[in-house]
Design a protein around this motif. Structure first.
Motif, PDB file in Angstrom:
ATOM      1  N   ASP A 198       0.814  -1.223   0.000  1.00  0.00           N
ATOM      2  CA  ASP A 198       0.000   0.000   0.000  1.00  0.00           C
ATOM      3  C   ASP A 198       0.844   1.268   0.000  1.00  0.00           C
ATOM      4  O   ASP A 198       0.325   2.382   0.072  1.00  0.00           O
ATOM      5  N   GLY A 199       2.177   1.116  -0.068  1.00  0.00           N
ATOM      6  CA  GLY A 199       3.065   2.265  -0.102  1.00  0.00           C
ATOM      7  C   GLY A 199       3.468   2.795   1.256  1.00  0.00           C
ATOM      8  O   GLY A 199       4.279   3.726   1.346  1.00  0.00           O
ATOM      9  N   ARG A 200       2.919   2.205   2.313  1.00  0.00           N
ATOM     10  CA  ARG A 200       3.261   2.681   3.652  1.00  0.00           C
ATOM     11  C   ARG A 200       4.626   2.148   4.085  1.00  0.00           C
ATOM     12  O   ARG A 200       4.998   1.020   3.741  1.00  0.00           O
ATOM     13  N   PRO A 201       5.377   2.931   4.850  1.00  0.00           N
ATOM     14  CA  PRO A 201       6.685   2.474   5.318  1.00  0.00           C
ATOM     15  C   PRO A 201       6.542   1.245   6.220  1.00  0.00           C
ATOM     16  O   PRO A 201       5.637   1.170   7.051  1.00  0.00           O
ATOM     17  N   LEU A 202       7.436   0.306   6.050  1.00  0.00           N
ATOM     18  CA  LEU A 202       7.443  -0.874   6.899  1.00  0.00           C
ATOM     19  C   LEU A 202       8.131  -0.560   8.222  1.00  0.00           C
ATOM     20  O   LEU A 202       9.092   0.222   8.275  1.00  0.00           O
ATOM     21  N   THR A 203       7.667  -1.176   9.280  1.00  0.00           N
ATOM     22  CA  THR A 203       8.350  -1.049  10.568  1.00  0.00           C
ATOM     23  C   THR A 203       9.595  -1.925  10.543  1.00  0.00           C
ATOM     24  O   THR A 203       9.805  -2.736   9.630  1.00  0.00           O
ATOM     25  N   VAL A 204      10.410  -1.773  11.564  1.00  0.00           N
ATOM     26  CA  VAL A 204      11.611  -2.603  11.670  1.00  0.00           C
ATOM     27  C   VAL A 204      11.229  -4.081  11.696  1.00  0.00           C
ATOM     28  O   VAL A 204      11.851  -4.912  11.021  1.00  0.00           O
ATOM     29  N   ALA A 205      10.200  -4.423  12.483  1.00  0.00           N
ATOM     30  CA  ALA A 205       9.770  -5.818  12.566  1.00  0.00           C
ATOM     31  C   ALA A 205       9.263  -6.314  11.213  1.00  0.00           C
ATOM     32  O   ALA A 205       9.548  -7.452  10.804  1.00  0.00           O
ATOM     33  N   GLN A 206       8.530  -5.466  10.494  1.00  0.00           N
ATOM     34  CA  GLN A 206       8.015  -5.858   9.181  1.00  0.00           C
ATOM     35  C   GLN A 206       9.142  -6.004   8.165  1.00  0.00           C
ATOM     36  O   GLN A 206       9.109  -6.887   7.308  1.00  0.00           O
ATOM     37  N   PHE A 207      10.142  -5.129   8.261  1.00  0.00           N
ATOM     38  CA  PHE A 207      11.292  -5.236   7.371  1.00  0.00           C
ATOM     39  C   PHE A 207      12.019  -6.554   7.612  1.00  0.00           C
ATOM     40  O   PHE A 207      12.401  -7.249   6.654  1.00  0.00           O
ATOM     41  N   ALA A 208      12.230  -6.914   8.875  1.00  0.00           N
ATOM     42  CA  ALA A 208      12.896  -8.177   9.189  1.00  0.00           C
ATOM     43  C   ALA A 208      12.094  -9.353   8.652  1.00  0.00           C
ATOM     44  O   ALA A 208      12.664 -10.328   8.136  1.00  0.00           O
ATOM     45  N   ASP A 209      10.765  -9.270   8.761  1.00  0.00           N
ATOM     46  CA  ASP A 209       9.915 -10.328   8.226  1.00  0.00           C
ATOM     47  C   ASP A 209      10.046 -10.418   6.709  1.00  0.00           C
ATOM     48  O   ASP A 209      10.047 -11.510   6.133  1.00  0.00           O
ATOM     49  N   ARG A 210      10.147  -9.260   6.044  1.00  0.00           N
ATOM     50  CA  ARG A 210      10.273  -9.264   4.580  1.00  0.00           C
ATOM     51  C   ARG A 210      11.591  -9.903   4.149  1.00  0.00           C
ATOM     52  O   ARG A 210      11.623 -10.654   3.162  1.00  0.00           O
ATOM     53  N   ILE A 211      12.655  -9.608   4.870  1.00  0.00           N
ATOM     54  CA  ILE A 211      13.948 -10.236   4.585  1.00  0.00           C
ATOM     55  C   ILE A 211      13.811 -11.757   4.674  1.00  0.00           C
ATOM     56  O   ILE A 211      14.261 -12.507   3.803  1.00  0.00           O
ATOM     57  N   ARG A 212      13.184 -12.229   5.752  1.00  0.00           N
ATOM     58  CA  ARG A 212      13.038 -13.673   5.959  1.00  0.00           C
ATOM     59  C   ARG A 212      12.140 -14.287   4.884  1.00  0.00           C
ATOM     60  O   ARG A 212      12.425 -15.376   4.380  1.00  0.00           O
ATOM     61  N   GLU A 213      11.052 -13.595   4.539  1.00  0.00           N
ATOM     62  CA  GLU A 213      10.141 -14.103   3.514  1.00  0.00           C
ATOM     63  C   GLU A 213      10.836 -14.202   2.158  1.00  0.00           C
ATOM     64  O   GLU A 213      10.646 -15.180   1.418  1.00  0.00           O
ATOM     65  N   ARG A 214      11.611 -13.179   1.830  1.00  0.00           N
ATOM     66  CA  ARG A 214      12.311 -13.192   0.541  1.00  0.00           C
ATOM     67  C   ARG A 214      13.311 -14.341   0.491  1.00  0.00           C
ATOM     68  O   ARG A 214      13.417 -15.035  -0.524  1.00  0.00           O
ATOM     69  N   LEU A 215      14.022 -14.554   1.585  1.00  0.00           N
ATOM     70  CA  LEU A 215      14.992 -15.642   1.643  1.00  0.00           C
ATOM     71  C   LEU A 215      14.296 -16.986   1.516  1.00  0.00           C
ATOM     72  O   LEU A 215      14.716 -17.849   0.726  1.00  0.00           O
ATOM     73  N   ASN A 216      13.235 -17.187   2.293  1.00  0.00           N
ATOM     74  CA  ASN A 216      12.517 -18.460   2.263  1.00  0.00           C
ATOM     75  C   ASN A 216      11.926 -18.739   0.885  1.00  0.00           C
ATOM     76  O   ASN A 216      11.915 -19.894   0.424  1.00  0.00           O
ATOM     77  N   LYS A 217      11.442 -17.699   0.219  1.00  0.00           N
ATOM     78  CA  LYS A 217      10.878 -17.859  -1.126  1.00  0.00           C
ATOM     79  C   LYS A 217      11.947 -18.338  -2.102  1.00  0.00           C
ATOM     80  O   LYS A 217      11.689 -19.221  -2.934  1.00  0.00           O
ATOM     81  N   THR A 218      13.149 -17.772  -1.994  1.00  0.00           N
ATOM     82  CA  THR A 218      14.218 -18.171  -2.905  1.00  0.00           C
ATOM     83  C   THR A 218      14.642 -19.614  -2.647  1.00  0.00           C
ATOM     84  O   THR A 218      14.868 -20.378  -3.591  1.00  0.00           O
ATOM     85  N   TYR A 219      14.759 -19.990  -1.389  1.00  0.00           N
ATOM     86  CA  TYR A 219      15.069 -21.383  -1.077  1.00  0.00           C
ATOM     87  C   TYR A 219      14.027 -22.308  -1.701  1.00  0.00           C
ATOM     88  O   TYR A 219      14.366 -23.346  -2.286  1.00  0.00           O
ATOM     89  N   ALA A 220      12.754 -21.949  -1.565  1.00  0.00           N
ATOM     90  CA  ALA A 220      11.680 -22.781  -2.105  1.00  0.00           C
ATOM     91  C   ALA A 220      11.771 -22.877  -3.622  1.00  0.00           C
ATOM     92  O   ALA A 220      11.553 -23.945  -4.208  1.00  0.00           O
ATOM     93  N   GLU A 221      12.096 -21.771  -4.283  1.00  0.00           N
ATOM     94  CA  GLU A 221      12.213 -21.775  -5.740  1.00  0.00           C
ATOM     95  C   GLU A 221      13.345 -22.685  -6.205  1.00  0.00           C
ATOM     96  O   GLU A 221      13.298 -23.239  -7.304  1.00  0.00           O
ATOM     97  N   LEU A 222      14.359 -22.838  -5.367  1.00  0.00           N
ATOM     98  CA  LEU A 222      15.487 -23.706  -5.701  1.00  0.00           C
ATOM     99  C   LEU A 222      15.253 -25.151  -5.282  1.00  0.00           C
ATOM    100  O   LEU A 222      16.118 -26.004  -5.464  1.00  0.00           O
ATOM    101  N   GLY A 223      14.103 -25.415  -4.684  1.00  0.00           N
ATOM    102  CA  GLY A 223      13.832 -26.765  -4.221  1.00  0.00           C
ATOM    103  C   GLY A 223      14.597 -27.128  -2.978  1.00  0.00           C
ATOM    104  O   GLY A 223      14.862 -28.309  -2.709  1.00  0.00           O
TER     105      GLY A 223
END
Length: 313
Positions: A198-223
């Protein structure tokens, strides 16, 4: 080796899809770098997927970041200066000097350009990325009171250890604060990581979650499955680029771990080098071709399986 083989099998699909004809070369580079640095193959493969999509010559449009692991100029010069000699770049390391303001350079502009161009070499890039990740882990350990996990390690790679230190400290003390307020320059350079849909700034906790989500997604894409808990590293394998016999007129060194194997390979290299006409066949793991010397006949191909087995020693 079974773990490396399993990781390699899981990453092969994405390598083939993203890297095309260079997939075998990239996979071999990541495997060798994992052994040489002690950093898990799957960790290196995931970082390469996230940083460059497995493209050895990827160039960022907004910075000097280049190569498989998107090293910017100054970070690459720093890593070569401090770790290059461990990986066959002793002369290059010696040529890099401080020029003031915390910056590094090389007196000869042509040599500086050549050293920076080494980022396009997937094995060198992966080896120094492994060394960099170990340094990130060492620097974040006092902040966390333990070794960082995979997501925290990626945060250190993404933000640098200084930025990651600030973010992790605020995560513990003020997780609701806007992450962009803490690192405005990083937020300006990477708005999609610091803002929600929605364009709103992420909090520190949300940013950390996004980092983890992005990492987990890449692992999943690689099997692959993301590693649990704190990241650990294995002892380095004593295989240094440039300090072992070349692979039949190739600039790629043979990788052998034991003295008897090294002696055997060295003898074979000498025999075939004198023949001056050996061409290495392309194998499943991306063995390079060695250019035959001119005036020595038509050339003889060695079995790709033999080449692959010797490279994986």
């Amino acid at each position: 080796m079974e773990r490396l083989a399993g990781g390699a099998a899981g990453a092969t699909r994405q390598l083939a899809a993203r890297a095309g004809s260079t997939g075998g070369q990239v996979l071999g580079a990541l495997r060798t770098a994992a052994s040489a640095t002690g950093v898990n193959f799957e960790v290196l493969a995931t970082k390469a997927a996230m940083e460059s999509g497995f493209r050895p010559t990827a160039q960022a449009s907004t910075s000097s970041a280049r190569g498989l692991f998107q090293f910017i100029d100054q970070t690459w010069l720093d890593m070569v200066q401090r770790h290059g000699a461990e990986h066959g770049l002793g002369a290059e390391a010696a040529a890099i000097r401080p020029v003031g303001g915390g910056r590094l350079s090389v007196a000869d502009p042509a040599e500086r350009s050549r050293i920076l161009a080494l980022r396009d070499n997937p094995e060198l890039s992966a080896r120094l990325a492994g060394e960099y990740l170990k340094e990130v882990s060492d620097k974040l350990t006092p902040v966390l009171g333990r070794r960082p996990d995979a997501a925290e390690l990626y945060m250190g790679h993404f933000l640098g250890t200084g930025g990651a230190t600030q973010m992790l400290r605020h995560l513990g003390s003020d997780p609701g604060r806007a992450a962009a307020e803490i690192l405005p320059a990083a937020a300006a350079a990477n708005p999609s990581m610091f803002k929600g849909a929605d364009g709103r700034p992420l909090t520190v906790a949300q940013f950390a979650d996004r980092i983890r989500e992005r990492l987990n997604k890449t692992y999943a894409e690689l099997g692959l499955s993301p590693p649990d808990g704190a990241m650990t590293f294995q002892p380095n394998t004593p295989a240094v680029m440039g300090q072992e016999p070349g692979l039949w007129n190739s600039s790629t060194p043979v990788r052998t771990a034991h003295a008897p194997e090294r002696a055997m390979v060295s003898a074979l290299v000498e025999v075939f080098s004198r023949m001056g006409r050996v061409t290495i066949g392309q194998g499943a793991r991306g063995a390079e071709e060695a250019k035959p010397n001119t005036g020595h006949g038509s050339g003889t191909a060695l079995p790709a399986a033999v080449v692959a087995a010797m490279r994986d020693r």
